[in-house]
Design a protein around this motif. Structure first.
Motif, PDB file in Angstrom:
ATOM      1  N   GLU A  35      15.586  43.595  24.737  1.00 50.91           N
ATOM      2  CA  GLU A  35      14.564  44.430  23.587  1.00 50.91           C
ATOM      3  C   GLU A  35      14.765  46.441  24.135  1.00 50.91           C
ATOM      4  OE1 GLU A  35      13.468  42.752  20.951  1.00 50.91           O
ATOM      5  OE2 GLU A  35      14.515  41.368  21.301  1.00 50.91           O
ATOM      6  N   ASP A  36      14.607  46.640  25.272  1.00 51.02           N
ATOM      7  CA  ASP A  36      14.391  47.766  25.574  1.00 51.02           C
ATOM      8  C   ASP A  36      13.054  47.628  25.678  1.00 51.02           C
ATOM      9  OD1 ASP A  36      15.128  50.162  26.268  1.00 51.02           O
ATOM     10  OD2 ASP A  36      15.947  51.091  24.808  1.00 51.02           O
ATOM     11  N   ALA A  37      12.002  47.450  26.117  1.00 41.04           N
ATOM     12  CA  ALA A  37      11.017  47.492  25.457  1.00 41.04           C
ATOM     13  C   ALA A  37      10.072  47.028  26.812  1.00 41.04           C
ATOM     14  CB  ALA A  37      10.620  46.778  24.261  1.00 41.04           C
ATOM     15  N   GLY A  38       8.753  47.250  26.695  1.00 43.27           N
ATOM     16  CA  GLY A  38       8.060  47.105  28.428  1.00 43.27           C
ATOM     17  C   GLY A  38       7.267  47.858  28.660  1.00 43.27           C
ATOM     18  N   GLU A  39       6.617  46.980  30.302  1.00 43.32           N
ATOM     19  CA  GLU A  39       6.644  48.381  31.410  1.00 43.32           C
ATOM     20  C   GLU A  39       7.344  48.354  32.248  1.00 43.32           C
ATOM     21  OE1 GLU A  39       2.792  47.492  32.169  1.00 43.32           O
ATOM     22  OE2 GLU A  39       1.440  49.028  30.829  1.00 43.32           O
ATOM     23  N   LEU A  40       8.050  49.689  32.448  1.00 48.16           N
ATOM     24  CA  LEU A  40       8.761  49.471  34.213  1.00 48.16           C
ATOM     25  C   LEU A  40       8.436  50.966  34.722  1.00 48.16           C
ATOM     26  CD1 LEU A  40      10.455  53.193  33.154  1.00 48.16           C
ATOM     27  CD2 LEU A  40      11.217  51.583  32.116  1.00 48.16           C
ATOM     28  N   LEU A  41       8.879  50.949  36.632  1.00 49.58           N
ATOM     29  CA  LEU A  41       7.935  51.308  37.689  1.00 49.58           C
ATOM     30  C   LEU A  41       8.883  52.617  37.857  1.00 49.58           C
ATOM     31  CD1 LEU A  41       8.424  48.253  40.187  1.00 49.58           C
ATOM     32  CD2 LEU A  41       6.748  48.855  38.759  1.00 49.58           C
ATOM     33  N   PRO A  42       8.298  53.396  37.458  1.00 49.26           N
ATOM     34  CA  PRO A  42       8.849  55.077  37.860  1.00 49.26           C
ATOM     35  C   PRO A  42       8.674  55.615  39.593  1.00 49.26           C
ATOM     36  CG  PRO A  42       6.324  55.213  37.053  1.00 49.26           C
ATOM     37  CD  PRO A  42       6.399  53.691  37.836  1.00 49.26           C
ATOM     38  N   CYS A  43      10.071  56.217  39.562  1.00 53.63           N
ATOM     39  CA  CYS A  43       9.474  57.451  40.276  1.00 53.63           C
ATOM     40  C   CYS A  43       9.048  58.835  40.263  1.00 53.63           C
ATOM     41  CB  CYS A  43      11.304  57.634  41.448  1.00 53.63           C
ATOM     42  SG  CYS A  43      12.531  56.433  41.706  1.00 53.63           S
ATOM     43  N   THR A  44       8.428  58.802  40.520  1.00 53.46           N
ATOM     44  CA  THR A  44       7.711  60.221  39.857  1.00 53.46           C
ATOM     45  C   THR A  44       8.274  62.020  40.945  1.00 53.46           C
ATOM     46  OG1 THR A  44       5.952  59.616  38.968  1.00 53.46           O
ATOM     47  CG2 THR A  44       5.332  61.911  39.555  1.00 53.46           C
ATOM     48  N   ALA A  45       7.953  63.276  39.895  1.00 54.52           N
ATOM     49  CA  ALA A  45       8.056  64.454  41.117  1.00 54.52           C
ATOM     50  C   ALA A  45       7.806  65.718  40.136  1.00 54.52           C
ATOM     51  CB  ALA A  45       9.965  64.720  40.834  1.00 54.52           C
ATOM     52  N   GLU A  46       7.538  66.349  41.155  1.00 53.88           N
ATOM     53  CA  GLU A  46       6.472  67.548  40.815  1.00 53.88           C
ATOM     54  C   GLU A  46       7.588  68.365  40.956  1.00 53.88           C
ATOM     55  OE1 GLU A  46       3.634  67.297  39.999  1.00 53.88           O
ATOM     56  OE2 GLU A  46       2.607  65.523  40.469  1.00 53.88           O
ATOM     57  N   ILE A  47       7.187  69.549  40.098  1.00 51.72           N
ATOM     58  CA  ILE A  47       7.925  70.089  40.456  1.00 51.72           C
ATOM     59  C   ILE A  47       6.943  71.969  39.271  1.00 51.72           C
ATOM     60  CG2 ILE A  47      10.013  69.417  39.800  1.00 51.72           C
ATOM     61  CD1 ILE A  47      10.159  70.587  36.788  1.00 51.72           C
ATOM     62  N   ALA A  48       7.271  73.236  39.646  1.00 52.18           N
ATOM     63  CA  ALA A  48       6.278  74.198  39.167  1.00 52.18           C
ATOM     64  C   ALA A  48       7.644  74.515  38.675  1.00 52.18           C
ATOM     65  CB  ALA A  48       7.010  75.355  40.376  1.00 52.18           C
TER      66      ALA A  48
ATOM     67  N   ASP B 167      23.908  39.874  32.881  1.00 49.67           N
ATOM     68  CA  ASP B 167      24.020  40.062  31.955  1.00 49.67           C
ATOM     69  C   ASP B 167      22.383  41.399  31.950  1.00 49.67           C
ATOM     70  OD1 ASP B 167      26.365  38.848  30.853  1.00 49.67           O
ATOM     71  OD2 ASP B 167      24.445  37.273  29.960  1.00 49.67           O
ATOM     72  N   LEU B 168      21.568  40.662  32.496  1.00 53.90           N
ATOM     73  CA  LEU B 168      20.442  41.580  32.638  1.00 53.90           C
ATOM     74  C   LEU B 168      20.586  43.224  33.648  1.00 53.90           C
ATOM     75  CD1 LEU B 168      18.444  38.685  33.771  1.00 53.90           C
ATOM     76  CD2 LEU B 168      18.320  39.730  31.569  1.00 53.90           C
ATOM     77  N   ALA B 169      21.049  43.066  34.568  1.00 51.76           N
ATOM     78  CA  ALA B 169      21.770  43.818  35.130  1.00 51.76           C
ATOM     79  C   ALA B 169      22.382  45.023  34.191  1.00 51.76           C
ATOM     80  CB  ALA B 169      21.887  44.131  36.763  1.00 51.76           C
ATOM     81  N   GLY B 170      23.624  44.581  33.537  1.00 50.70           N
ATOM     82  CA  GLY B 170      24.224  45.565  33.231  1.00 50.70           C
ATOM     83  C   GLY B 170      23.611  45.952  32.148  1.00 50.70           C
ATOM     84  N   ALA B 171      22.733  45.309  31.281  1.00 58.31           N
ATOM     85  CA  ALA B 171      21.853  45.975  30.044  1.00 58.31           C
ATOM     86  C   ALA B 171      20.888  46.989  30.835  1.00 58.31           C
ATOM     87  CB  ALA B 171      20.945  44.848  29.445  1.00 58.31           C
ATOM     88  N   THR B 172      20.481  46.439  32.185  1.00 53.39           N
ATOM     89  CA  THR B 172      18.920  47.599  32.137  1.00 53.39           C
ATOM     90  C   THR B 172      20.297  48.715  32.425  1.00 53.39           C
ATOM     91  OG1 THR B 172      18.292  45.794  33.172  1.00 53.39           O
ATOM     92  CG2 THR B 172      17.359  47.919  34.372  1.00 53.39           C
ATOM     93  N   ALA B 173      21.397  48.646  33.435  1.00 53.13           N
ATOM     94  CA  ALA B 173      21.830  50.322  33.548  1.00 53.13           C
ATOM     95  C   ALA B 173      22.185  50.703  32.587  1.00 53.13           C
ATOM     96  CB  ALA B 173      22.776  50.032  35.035  1.00 53.13           C
TER      97      ALA B 173
END
Length: 331
Positions: free
Chosen positions: A103-116, A243-249
């Motif tokens: 569905e390409d929906a829901g909550e996912l886990l992020p990486c975060t970067a701080e840039i000037a 299938d799930l990994a392919g769709a996620t990527a």
């Protein structure tokens, strides 16, 4: 004295290091301040054991101090404790993923970067190039402060949450570096593996800080060096996992390689057993952190954050335009 000391003993060693030389009476008070229900006799017995193990020694009239062996043991214990905390955090956050790639929906886990803020334009050039490559898309969430811009991109650990939500028990087994050939979107081989017993996301920071990656080469069409995680999962769930990994990527970007045990590699530590399949994945979040670091555009980063709704993420070009409307010079 066992080599694997308990938490209380490591805390005692930390207090000695911070205050040496220090006597047992003061150590009792400091331990009690930290929530331990402990008596003087217990502390004296612990100190006697530490003396016998060679981790502490008496300073006449002043108390105890750490020996070289005690310093080394405390450093080893701190590393082990940090790795356990990271693994526990990964397990907790993975269970909170609600992202559904179908569905390409829901909550996912992020990486975060701080840039000037002054580097925002160059940073978005890098992210747009990443998104346009075979490693894309690069979906970004961003917020600006007076002096910096915070960027979030999907972490590879999101995929573990996706599998877990379907009852697929994927076990992180290794993390490291791969050679990646962008022409045919192929993982050529593992060139280094830094974590074997339960991959930890700390490896990402270690490899980035060491300058081991070369995402820029992949963007230029040459063989790149990328950070990935490897996990094993039951072979009986292969088709569904693929299938799930392919769709996620496809939705969130990254590099993906999935293999049955009897196929030729690449495998980080030899073929899995016949009951398990191998899944290598490098999320676009980790790739973006490495790329921004290669170009000296990131001030700090976090490799794994709290879940964020998929709706918060847009292509880098869309986020860039939105920031420009807020007065951030990202164009």
């Amino acid at each position: 004295m066992p080599a694997d000391l308990d938490r209380r003993t490591y805390d005692l060693l930390r207090l000695i290091r911070a205050n040496e030389p220090i006597g047992s009476i003061r150590l009792v008070g400091l331990l009690q301040q930290r929530g331990y229900d402990i008596k003087g006799r217990t502390v004296r017995l612990m100190l006697s054991d530490l003396d016998e193990a060679g981790f502490t020694q008496k300073v006449p009239g002043k108390g105890r101090r750490l020996t070289e062996e005690g310093d080394a043991e405390l450093d080893r214990g701190d590393v082990g404790g940090r790795l356990r905390q990271v693994r526990e955090r990964i397990a907790t956050l993975t269970s909170q993923v609600t992202y559904d790639p179908t569905e390409d929906a829901g909550e996912l886990l992020p990486c975060t970067a701080e840039i000037a803020r002054d580097d925002a334009s160059e940073a978005f050039d890098a992210l747009e190039a990443l998104g346009a490559s075979s490693l894309g898309p690069a979906m970004v969430a961003a917020s600006a402060t007076d002096g910096s811009v915070r960027l979030k991109l999907p972490s590879s650990i999101t995929l573990d949450g996706v599998l877990l939500s379907r009852g697929i028990d994927a076990t992180l087994t290794a993390a490291g570096l791969i050679e990646y050939r962008p022409g045919d979107d192929t993982v050529v081989r593992y060139i280094d593996t830094l974590s074997g017993e339960g991959s930890t996301i700390d490896v990402v920071s270690l490899l980035i800080e060491a300058g081991r990656t070369d995402v820029d080469a992949a963007l230029a069409g040459d063989t790149g060096i990328l950070i990935v995680d490897n996990r094993e999962f039951p072979l009986t769930r292969f088709a569904e996992s693929e299938d799930l990994a392919g769709a996620t990527a496809a939705n969130l970007g990254g590099v993906l390689d999935i293999r049955r045990p009897r196929e030729s590699g690449p495998f980080p530590r030899g073929e899995p057993s016949w009951d398990f399949a191998s899944l290598t994945y490098g999320g676009v979040g980790e790739l973006a952190l490495a790329l921004l670091s290669e170009r000296s555009l990131v001030d700090s980063w976090e490799t794994l954050g709290e879940p964020v709704a998929r709706t918060a993420f847009e292509p880098a070009s869309v986020v860039r335009a939105a920031l420009a409307e807020e007065g951030v010079e990202a164009e």
